[in-house]
Design an enzyme around this catalytic site. Structure first.
Site, PDB file in Angstrom:
ATOM      1  N   ASP A 187       0.820  -1.217   0.000  1.00 39.48           N
ATOM      2  CA  ASP A 187       0.000   0.000   0.000  1.00 39.48           C
ATOM      3  C   ASP A 187       0.858   1.273   0.000  1.00 39.48           C
ATOM      4  O   ASP A 187       1.969   1.284   0.524  1.00 39.48           O
ATOM      5  CB  ASP A 187      -0.917  -0.012   1.233  1.00 39.48           C
ATOM      6  CG  ASP A 187      -2.017   1.029   1.119  1.00 39.48           C
ATOM      7  OD1 ASP A 187      -2.367   1.418  -0.003  1.00 39.48           O
ATOM      8  OD2 ASP A 187      -2.517   1.459   2.173  1.00 39.48           O
TER       9      ASP A 187
ATOM     10  N   ARG B 168       0.075   7.541  -3.015  1.00 42.99           N
ATOM     11  CA  ARG B 168       0.564   8.682  -2.225  1.00 42.99           C
ATOM     12  C   ARG B 168       2.055   8.932  -2.472  1.00 42.99           C
ATOM     13  O   ARG B 168       2.512  10.060  -2.494  1.00 42.99           O
ATOM     14  CB  ARG B 168       0.268   8.446  -0.738  1.00 42.99           C
ATOM     15  CG  ARG B 168      -1.174   8.759  -0.375  1.00 42.99           C
ATOM     16  CD  ARG B 168      -1.569   8.158   0.928  1.00 42.99           C
ATOM     17  NE  ARG B 168      -1.657   6.703   0.834  1.00 42.99           N
ATOM     18  CZ  ARG B 168      -1.615   5.891   1.882  1.00 42.99           C
ATOM     19  NH1 ARG B 168      -1.454   6.381   3.079  1.00 42.99           N
ATOM     20  NH2 ARG B 168      -1.725   4.583   1.700  1.00 42.99           N
TER      21      ARG B 168
ATOM     22  N   HIS C 187       2.608   2.821  -8.920  1.00 43.86           N
ATOM     23  CA  HIS C 187       2.460   1.367  -9.090  1.00 43.86           C
ATOM     24  C   HIS C 187       3.700   0.771  -9.767  1.00 43.86           C
ATOM     25  O   HIS C 187       4.134  -0.326  -9.424  1.00 43.86           O
ATOM     26  CB  HIS C 187       1.205   1.050  -9.900  1.00 43.86           C
ATOM     27  CG  HIS C 187      -0.065   1.479  -9.219  1.00 43.86           C
ATOM     28  ND1 HIS C 187      -0.303   1.219  -7.882  1.00 43.86           N
ATOM     29  CD2 HIS C 187      -1.160   2.138  -9.656  1.00 43.86           C
ATOM     30  CE1 HIS C 187      -1.488   1.714  -7.541  1.00 43.86           C
ATOM     31  NE2 HIS C 187      -2.025   2.279  -8.601  1.00 43.86           N
TER      32      HIS C 187
ATOM     33  N   SER D 201      -7.152  -6.170  -5.514  1.00 40.95           N
ATOM     34  CA  SER D 201      -8.258  -6.722  -4.722  1.00 40.95           C
ATOM     35  C   SER D 201      -9.550  -6.736  -5.539  1.00 40.95           C
ATOM     36  O   SER D 201      -9.661  -6.029  -6.556  1.00 40.95           O
ATOM     37  CB  SER D 201      -8.467  -5.904  -3.450  1.00 40.95           C
ATOM     38  OG  SER D 201      -9.139  -4.697  -3.758  1.00 40.95           O
TER      39      SER D 201
ATOM     40  N   ASN E  88     -10.645  -3.344  -6.026  1.00 41.20           N
ATOM     41  CA  ASN E  88      -9.866  -2.415  -6.868  1.00 41.20           C
ATOM     42  C   ASN E  88     -10.480  -2.199  -8.255  1.00 41.20           C
ATOM     43  O   ASN E  88     -10.108  -1.250  -8.959  1.00 41.20           O
ATOM     44  CB  ASN E  88      -8.411  -2.905  -7.035  1.00 41.20           C
ATOM     45  CG  ASN E  88      -7.564  -2.739  -5.798  1.00 41.20           C
ATOM     46  OD1 ASN E  88      -6.601  -3.474  -5.571  1.00 41.20           O
ATOM     47  ND2 ASN E  88      -7.896  -1.764  -4.957  1.00 41.20           N
TER      48      ASN E  88
ATOM     49  N   ARG F  31       1.881  -4.300   6.438  1.00 40.74           N
ATOM     50  CA  ARG F  31       1.174  -3.315   5.623  1.00 40.74           C
ATOM     51  C   ARG F  31       1.858  -1.957   5.767  1.00 40.74           C
ATOM     52  O   ARG F  31       1.632  -1.228   6.738  1.00 40.74           O
ATOM     53  CB  ARG F  31      -0.297  -3.190   6.029  1.00 40.74           C
ATOM     54  CG  ARG F  31      -0.992  -2.116   5.191  1.00 40.74           C
ATOM     55  CD  ARG F  31      -2.459  -2.016   5.401  1.00 40.74           C
ATOM     56  NE  ARG F  31      -3.036  -1.141   4.386  1.00 40.74           N
ATOM     57  CZ  ARG F  31      -4.305  -1.150   4.009  1.00 40.74           C
ATOM     58  NH1 ARG F  31      -5.133  -1.993   4.567  1.00 40.74           N
ATOM     59  NH2 ARG F  31      -4.734  -0.346   3.081  1.00 40.74           N
TER      60      ARG F  31
ATOM     61  N   ARG G 191      -5.239  -1.305   8.791  1.00 46.11           N
ATOM     62  CA  ARG G 191      -6.396  -2.202   8.630  1.00 46.11           C
ATOM     63  C   ARG G 191      -6.012  -3.351   7.721  1.00 46.11           C
ATOM     64  O   ARG G 191      -4.990  -3.323   7.038  1.00 46.11           O
ATOM     65  CB  ARG G 191      -7.599  -1.425   8.085  1.00 46.11           C
ATOM     66  CG  ARG G 191      -7.325  -0.629   6.834  1.00 46.11           C
ATOM     67  CD  ARG G 191      -8.591   0.065   6.301  1.00 46.11           C
ATOM     68  NE  ARG G 191      -8.250   0.997   5.257  1.00 46.11           N
ATOM     69  CZ  ARG G 191      -8.200   2.323   5.392  1.00 46.11           C
ATOM     70  NH1 ARG G 191      -8.500   2.895   6.539  1.00 46.11           N
ATOM     71  NH2 ARG G 191      -7.860   3.094   4.379  1.00 46.11           N
ATOM     72  N   LEU G 192      -6.899  -4.363   7.701  1.00 43.03           N
ATOM     73  CA  LEU G 192      -6.589  -5.586   6.940  1.00 43.03           C
ATOM     74  C   LEU G 192      -7.111  -5.530   5.506  1.00 43.03           C
ATOM     75  O   LEU G 192      -6.614  -6.252   4.641  1.00 43.03           O
ATOM     76  CB  LEU G 192      -7.162  -6.815   7.651  1.00 43.03           C
ATOM     77  CG  LEU G 192      -6.721  -7.004   9.103  1.00 43.03           C
ATOM     78  CD1 LEU G 192      -7.310  -8.282   9.690  1.00 43.03           C
ATOM     79  CD2 LEU G 192      -5.199  -7.052   9.225  1.00 43.03           C
ATOM     80  N   SER G 193      -8.142  -4.717   5.249  1.00 41.67           N
ATOM     81  CA  SER G 193      -8.671  -4.510   3.897  1.00 41.67           C
ATOM     82  C   SER G 193      -8.976  -5.816   3.159  1.00 41.67           C
ATOM     83  O   SER G 193      -8.545  -6.001   2.016  1.00 41.67           O
ATOM     84  CB  SER G 193      -7.711  -3.641   3.080  1.00 41.67           C
ATOM     85  OG  SER G 193      -7.607  -2.367   3.643  1.00 41.67           O
TER      86      SER G 193
HETATM   87  C1  FPP Z   1      -2.264  -0.117  -3.263  1.00 36.06           C
HETATM   88  O1  FPP Z   1      -1.714   1.192  -3.237  1.00 36.06           O
HETATM   89  C2  FPP Z   1      -1.593  -0.873  -4.307  1.00 36.06           C
HETATM   90  C3  FPP Z   1      -2.214  -1.531  -5.335  1.00 36.06           C
HETATM   91  C4  FPP Z   1      -3.670  -1.561  -5.485  1.00 36.06           C
HETATM   92  C5  FPP Z   1      -1.442  -2.210  -6.379  1.00 36.06           C
HETATM   93  C6  FPP Z   1      -0.255  -2.987  -5.930  1.00 36.06           C
HETATM   94  C7  FPP Z   1       0.534  -3.358  -7.085  1.00 36.06           C
HETATM   95  C8  FPP Z   1       1.882  -3.293  -7.149  1.00 36.06           C
HETATM   96  C9  FPP Z   1       2.738  -2.903  -6.013  1.00 36.06           C
HETATM   97  C10 FPP Z   1       2.588  -3.624  -8.412  1.00 36.06           C
HETATM   98  C11 FPP Z   1       3.166  -4.985  -8.464  1.00 36.06           C
HETATM   99  C12 FPP Z   1       2.163  -5.982  -8.854  1.00 36.06           C
HETATM  100  C13 FPP Z   1       2.403  -7.041  -9.652  1.00 36.06           C
HETATM  101  C14 FPP Z   1       1.322  -8.006  -9.854  1.00 36.06           C
HETATM  102  C15 FPP Z   1       3.647  -7.286 -10.350  1.00 36.06           C
HETATM  103  P1  FPP Z   1      -2.668   2.437  -3.480  1.00 36.06           P
HETATM  104  O2  FPP Z   1      -2.747   2.680  -4.931  1.00 36.06           O
HETATM  105  O3  FPP Z   1      -3.994   2.176  -2.842  1.00 36.06           O
HETATM  106  O4  FPP Z   1      -1.894   3.564  -2.749  1.00 36.06           O
HETATM  107  P2  FPP Z   1      -2.557   4.826  -2.040  1.00 36.06           P
HETATM  108  O5  FPP Z   1      -3.321   4.304  -0.843  1.00 36.06           O
HETATM  109  O6  FPP Z   1      -1.389   5.645  -1.649  1.00 36.06           O
HETATM  110  O7  FPP Z   1      -3.440   5.507  -3.034  1.00 36.06           O
END
Ligand code: FPP
Length: 256
Positions: A34, A38, A51, A79, A82, A202, A208-210
């Protein structure tokens, strides 16, 4: 920089060093990756750049975990919730598994790492599905670390599909309701046959566990480092393990 992890000593806040006990490693580490969005925002970059950087962090952590001798690493890549994100972000996230595997599959194979999937494969776009299927089959015989991609995964959806399968068995008379035990439920989870996560990490600042591994994490040790996932490196992994090794796991019992 690469060096054997087992030889690294961890420096704690007081500047003292503490070693990781390689005999008491967590067998299974689960990570909610996560904070990508940000991380990007702070740099004035689009969320997708976060990402992309998150994928580089994943590469580092997979290497480090395999070097350490961790048996199972489960990472939350996408998820079931998502799908609600903007279409361009979903499309970007759906390209990451194939992008990751394009560069990493050879290394997974050479390091005897087995890829597994937790989640519904059939609902993924064909290009994502095909890349994952290929990697699953090409690493199926590997006996080293299990890299478990939680992709299109949700714990509640996982439990619902397990309940449906058990209910069908009851309806067909193959099992009686009284015969349903914890291990019956476990056998229908995506993680069937794997140990429960010992350590649940996390980063990102949320505690949280989400909807991630809710059944499996019943007794996991939780660790919430205050950094964004793209900044996570092998030293954070060691810190997580050191923290885990200092916890007193009682599983509802008491220490006599
Ligand atoms: C959550 O951060 C992250 C994700 C929904 C995507 C996780 C994916 C990767 C780390 C890439 C690698 C994956 C693979 C399959 C190779 P967020 O976008 O919710 O962050 P935020 O809370 O800061 O907005």
């Amino acid at each position: 920089m690469h060096y054997p992890l087992r030889a690294i000593l961890r420096r704690n806040k007081a500047g003292k060093t503490a070693s990781i006990n390689s005999d008491r490693l967590p067998a299974h580490i689960a990570i909610v990756m996560d904070g990508n969005g940000r991380w990007a925002k702070r740099r004035g970059l689009p969320r997708t750049a976060g990402h992309q950087a998150g994928m580089e962090a994943l590469k580092r952590v997979v290497r480090a975990a395999a070097e350490l001798g961790i048996k199972v690493l489960t990472v939350y890549a996408f998820s079931t919730e998502n799908w609600r994100r903007p279409q361009n972000e979903v499309e970007f996230l759906m390209r990451l598994p194939s992008e990751y595997l394009k560069t990493e599959l050879a290394e997974l194979k050479s390091k005897n790492i087995q890829l597994r999937l937790a989640g519904e494969l059939e609902e993924l776009p064909p290009h994502t599905r095909e890349a994952v299927k290929k990697a699953l089959s090409e690493t199926a015989a590997n006996t080293g670390m299990i890299l478990n991609f939680a992709l299109n995964y949700g714990s509640r959806a996982e439990l619902v599909q397990a309940v449906r399968k058990i209910a069908a068995m009851v309806a067909e008379g193959r099992i009686k309701p009284d015969d349903i035990e914890e291990k019956t439920v476990e056998s229908f989870l995506y993680t069937a046959g794997l140990p429960d996560p010992d350590l649940f990490i996390r980063p990102g600042g949320e505690t949280r566990l989400s909807n991630f591994l809710l059944w499996q994490s019943a007794y996991s040790e939780l660790w919430f480092p205050k950094i964004y996932w793209p900044d996570f490196n092998r030293h954070h992994l060691l810190e997580a393990i050191a923290t885990y090794q200092n916890r007193d796991r009682r599983y509802g019992g008491i220490r006599l």
